[in-house]
Write a protein that holds these residues in place. Structure first.
Motif, short mmCIF file in Angstrom:
data_model
loop_
_atom_site.label_atom_id
_atom_site.label_comp_id
_atom_site.label_asym_id
_atom_site.label_seq_id
_atom_site.Cartn_x
_atom_site.Cartn_y
_atom_site.Cartn_z
N ALA A 148 0.80 43.30 36.73
CA ALA A 148 1.82 43.18 36.01
C ALA A 148 2.77 42.28 36.93
CB ALA A 148 2.39 44.60 35.96
N ARG A 149 2.79 42.45 38.43
CA ARG A 149 3.71 41.93 39.30
C ARG A 149 3.25 40.46 39.39
NH1 ARG A 149 8.35 43.75 40.63
NH2 ARG A 149 7.63 45.61 42.11
N LEU A 150 2.02 40.10 39.20
CA LEU A 150 1.58 38.85 39.33
C LEU A 150 1.93 37.85 38.02
CD1 LEU A 150 -1.74 39.29 41.25
CD2 LEU A 150 0.16 38.00 42.03
N ALA A 178 -7.85 47.27 45.56
CA ALA A 178 -6.49 48.09 46.42
C ALA A 178 -6.72 47.51 47.70
CB ALA A 178 -6.61 49.58 46.14
N LEU A 179 -8.05 47.60 48.37
CA LEU A 179 -8.12 47.33 49.74
C LEU A 179 -7.82 45.72 49.83
CD1 LEU A 179 -9.10 48.08 52.62
CD2 LEU A 179 -11.62 47.49 52.03
N PHE A 180 -8.26 44.97 49.01
CA PHE A 180 -7.98 43.56 49.18
C PHE A 180 -6.50 43.37 48.94
CE2 PHE A 180 -7.59 39.33 47.41
CZ PHE A 180 -8.34 38.39 48.03
N ALA A 181 -5.80 43.76 48.26
CA ALA A 181 -4.43 43.56 47.95
C ALA A 181 -3.76 44.01 49.26
CB ALA A 181 -3.84 44.38 46.85
N ARG A 186 2.63 46.22 48.81
CA ARG A 186 3.82 47.02 49.15
C ARG A 186 4.89 47.22 48.18
NH1 ARG A 186 3.01 45.77 54.81
NH2 ARG A 186 4.34 43.92 54.60
N SER A 187 5.04 45.99 47.58
CA SER A 187 6.29 45.91 46.41
C SER A 187 5.70 46.87 45.12
CB SER A 187 6.57 44.58 46.11
OG SER A 187 5.51 44.13 45.47
#
Length: 874
Positions: A202-204, A251-254, A263-264
């Motif tokens: 969603a953020r991307l 999640a780890l990659f992000a 974090r955002s």
């Protein structure tokens, strides 16, 4: 908050240790003897029982299940016992059927030969399935006598028991609160992965979608994909580990490659996730700090008399059938098809089902899988808290503190407690539809094709969870369209296309893989449950044939009033009606009332609805007035649509849960906009928590089979630490300090459990007690009109203790005596169907001048005791 984190960390470590600890196999009890006291039991090997959610260790599958049903004679009275049993240690008992009979015509208990005191082994029910319950044999109990396991079966229900066997302390711990909480944490992590991944997407996205909405869409999409992959491909079951592994890697990659983005997203999702986790963990804690011995069926009987059927097991059943590659599997549920209910919650189970199996690698077979899925399902049901938190914080722009308080106010109601723990998919679906409504009714909304597509996606996922959401989403869509969507035809087409595309996948599945005749839709629209493939239009024509307007209106008035009371004046049509009020104490009656209606403990929801309705007209801020007004309009539209279109009495558990949450949201939006709003919500939350804690938390402990001392302690610690953190927030120690505190707590709890890993088992007075007002069998069959215009009430009644017809029967109307019935009437149908009724003269009749509104009958037995027969069936 550091103390809360330390407690949760300790709980996670300890529960995983318990789950993975090697479990010794069950062992036979030397010198065990069987004594049949009454009747002749039927026998079948446990390995031959056709069972959809059996919880039996592998080592005892060759045991014989002795039951009150035989192919030749049907169900007959049975009494048998095993013994003598050892003093001390743990006893494993496998039983079948319903032991939830307050008259103790069906019973399963430990008996002491020297005192005749008894301890219940099970007081719940498991339908026709087989479930294991583990009982601790206290060395000091019955020290001067011998202990026996006794089964008592009446003539109405098929129940059975297998020879008991010895179990280990670790086997008990695996079936205690500390064992179950690990299942919840793993299942929550399985859903959190796609939730976070959806937030990243969603953020991307170029549309700038809120990460919480993206998270909801991520959970829904991942669940739906998991179900179709499992159900439509020959993928082996362990391959399901790829889904949690994939989301963990995302999640780890992000966090490693795009920490600012990660974090955002987490900052945007954190409040909703915390609300979701806290509600889920609290419900698991309350649900499993005591037990009725029903295994995977515990949620259906834990808060008796708030008892419902097997619906909560159906999503997990569909998930397991898809996971092991057994589709289609006809006959598993009688005339039901596994595709008669939507698939989304089954898919949510599949996201963590293989992880839950890994936790059972050291068990004597994966016999805890139904329980693990049921406990894990609370994580899916609690998703409503994340949606409500987001709706208050972001859609209504009221901030995180009000959002947290709003979640507490709703979570403190019996409606939220029962339906989050009873894991049928209605609250899971309500999370998507509530978010959809709050999104399009939000303050400062702007109509775009992106908004319409998000609405269509959330609405489609809600309908793929439970079809009852259609009654709420229909008026939501109409209000949305009439308010502003009509101005953008392109947005209308895009939103409709997204929603219909999701629903088309399920339609294709039913057409190509597993057919369904949609009996539940026909049931809702006609009030008659028929599993044969009769066309819906034909069923509707039969329902309305000969139905005049007056009868229709009176029936609809009855349907409408059930939402507020479980005992309105009955209408002229035969409908599914609730049982009569139980004869228990006040708390039992209150739980019964809370379960069926928006009254008593659920009154805060009605109060919030009233505040929302007032605010729709008088709120000072136009944005608040618009949002609350549209939510209330959608709720009222759902209510009107449900009443006019269906013939289902509007019990709270048959209404649309999303409409109830939307009604509460409207009141929260209005109240929070006033200077005293926060205090109002705080008082509402506190009052609801006190009521629910007493009536639904403490009161049922008095009648539970066991009370889990570790569960009570951990629940108290969690609540106390959370309250302390809320009242006096502090930074606390660093992560290393939190980890050290967690390890210290694990050590203390482990030493405590090693010293005394047991539960408190509730003991009854000498002998199985009779019903409070006497023991009888009987029914109030009907009130019918005769040709001369008079009315006649009739039924049958049998005095169990005297083995004879009852002495007399009295009939009442809403508490007013109508007269004494004529007893001794011929009822050969009763004696033919129920062998325990040895006389054909069990019938009774009473002539009436007018039709009673709320007829009820009670029988007077030979010893003068009173026995409630119940209300007239229609």
């Amino acid at each position: 908050m550091w103390l809360v984190r330390a407690l949760i960390g300790a709980l996670a470590l300890l529960s995983v240790i318990v789950a993975l600890a090697p479990e010794p196999a069950p062992e036979p009890i030397p010198g065990l003897q069987l004594k049949v006291l009454t009747g002749r039991p039927g026998a079948i090997s446990l390995s031959e029982v056709r069972d959809r959610d059996r919880t039996a260790p592998t080592a005892v599958l060759n045991y014989q299940l002795l039951r009150s049903w035989t192919p030749e004679g049907g169900v007959r009275p049975l009494k048998l016992e095993f013994g003598p049993l050892p003093h001390g240690g743990y006893l494993g008992v496998l039983y079948q059927g319903s032991i939830d009979d307050p008259e103790h015509l069906n019973d399963l208990y430990l008996r002491c030969s020297s005192t005749d005191r008894v301890k219940a082994v099970a007081i719940g029910g498991v339908n026709t399935t087989v479930t294991e319950t583990i009982v601790r044999l206290d060395r000091n109990w019955c020290a001067d006598g011998e202990i026996y396991l006794r089964l008592v079966g009446g003539s109405m229900r098929n129940i059975g028991v297998a020879p008991p066997y010895s179990r280990s302390p670790i086997a008990y711990l695996k079936q205690s609160y500390l064992g179950y909480v690990g299942f919840f944490l793993v299942a929550f992590a399985g859903l959190l992965g796609p939730f976070f991944a959806g937030g990243l997407a969603a953020r991307l996205s170029t549309r700038g979608l809120d990460p919480v909405l993206g998270g909801l869409l991520g959970v829904g999409a991942a669940s739906l994909l998991a179900f179709y992959v499992y159900a439509c491909t020959p993928i082996p079951a362990p391959s399901g580990l790829a889904a949690p592994a994939f989301f963990a890697l995302v999640a780890l990659f992000a966090w490693r490659r795009a920490p600012v983005l990660a974090r955002s997203v987490w900052r945007a999702q954190r409040g909703a996730v915390m609300a979701w986790f806290a509600v889920g963990l609290l419900v698991v804690s309350i649900l499993h700090l005591a037990s009725v011995g029903a295994g995977a069926w515990e949620p259906a009987y834990r808060f008796s008399p708030a008892v419902w059927s097997s619906d909560h097991t159906l999503p997990m059943l569909l998930a397991e059938v898809a996971r092991i590659g057994a589709l289609p599997q006809e006959g598993l549920m009688g005339g039901w098809s596994l595709s008669d209910r939507p698939p989304l919650m089954a898919g949510a189970y599949l996201l963590s089902a293989d992880l839950l199996r890994i936790l059972q690698l050291n068990n004597d077979g994966p016999y805890l899988q139904p329980i693990a899925l049921g406990v894990g399902g609370v994580a899916a049901s609690a998703l409503w808290a994340a949606a409500l938190y987001w709706a208050v914080q972001r859609a209504a722009a009221l901030g995180p503190r009000i959002a947290a308080l709003a979640v507490v106010a709703v979570a403190a109601t019996p409606f939220a407690l029962f339906n989050t723990g009873y894991t049928w998919p209605k609250l899971f679906g309500a999370a998507f539809s509530l978010a959809a409504a709050a999104y399009v009714f939000r303050r400062r909304a702007i109509t775009t094709t992106g908004e319409a597509s998000v609405f269509g996606g959330l609405a489609g996922l809600a309908l793929l969870s439970h079809a009852a959401s259609a009654f709420f989403l229909t008026p939501v869509a109409l209000v949305y369209f009439a308010g502003r969507l009509w101005k953008s035809p392109k947005a209308v087409l895009v939103g409709a296309a997204v929603g219909l595309a999701l629903l088309a996948t399920w339609a294709a599945f039913k057409a190509l893989v597993l057919p369904s005749h949609d009996p539940l839709l026909a049931y809702a629209l006609t009030g008659h449950l028929v599993l044969e493939p009769t066309p819906l239009l034909q069923r509707l024509a039969e329902r309305y044939d000969g139905l005049d307007v007056i009868s229709w209106v009176r029936a609809k008035l009855e349907v409408a009033s059930y939402l507020l009371t479980p005992a309105p004046p009955p209408g002229p049509l035969p409908l599914e009606r609730p049982p009569s009020m139980p004869a228990g104490d006040l708390s039992a009656k209150l739980r019964f009332w809370d379960f069926y209606a928006l009254s008593a403990g659920n009154s805060p929801l009605l109060l919030l609805g009233a505040v929302g309705l007032i605010g729709a007209f008088f709120a000072r801020q136009p944005s608040i007035r618009r949002m609350s007004g549209r939510l209330i309009l959608a709720t009222l539209g759902c209510y009107v649509l449900f009443v006019t279109a269906t013939f289902l009495p509007l019990f709270i558990h048959q209404f649309s849960y999303d409409a109830i949450l939307a009604m509460a949201l409207a009141g929260i939006v209005v109240a929070a906009g006033r200077p005293v709003g926060r205090a109002f919500l705080l008082v509402l939350a506190a009052a609801g928590a006190i009521y629910t804690g007493l009536v639904w938390g403490l009161a049922p402990l008095a009648s539970a089979r066991t009370i889990d001392l570790a569960g009570v302690a951990v629940t108290a610690l969690l609540l106390g630490a959370s309250l302390s953190a809320g009242l006096r927030p502090s930074a606390g120690p660093a992560r290393a300090g939190v980890l050290a505190a967690s390890i210290a707590l694990v050590s203390v709890l482990s030493l405590t459990l090693a010293w005394r890993p047991d539960v408190f088992i509730v003991e009854r007075p000498p002998g199985p007690p009779k019903a409070r007002n006497g023991v009888c069998l009987g029914t109030f069959d009907q009130v019918i009109q005769q040709k001369d215009g008079a009315w006649q009430a009739f039924g049958w009644a049998w005095d169990v203790s005297a083995a004879a017809p009852v002495r007399l029967v009295r009939v009442f109307d809403a508490g007013t005596p109508l007269g004494v019935a004529d007893t001794g009437q011929e009822r050969p149908d009763v004696s033919a169907a129920i062998p325990e009724v040895s006389s054909a003269k069990s019938g009774w009749t009473l002539g009436l001048a007018a039709r009673p509104s709320r007829p009820r009958a009670e029988a007077i037995l030979s010893d003068g005791a009173v026995c409630d027969i119940g209300r007239a069936a229609r």
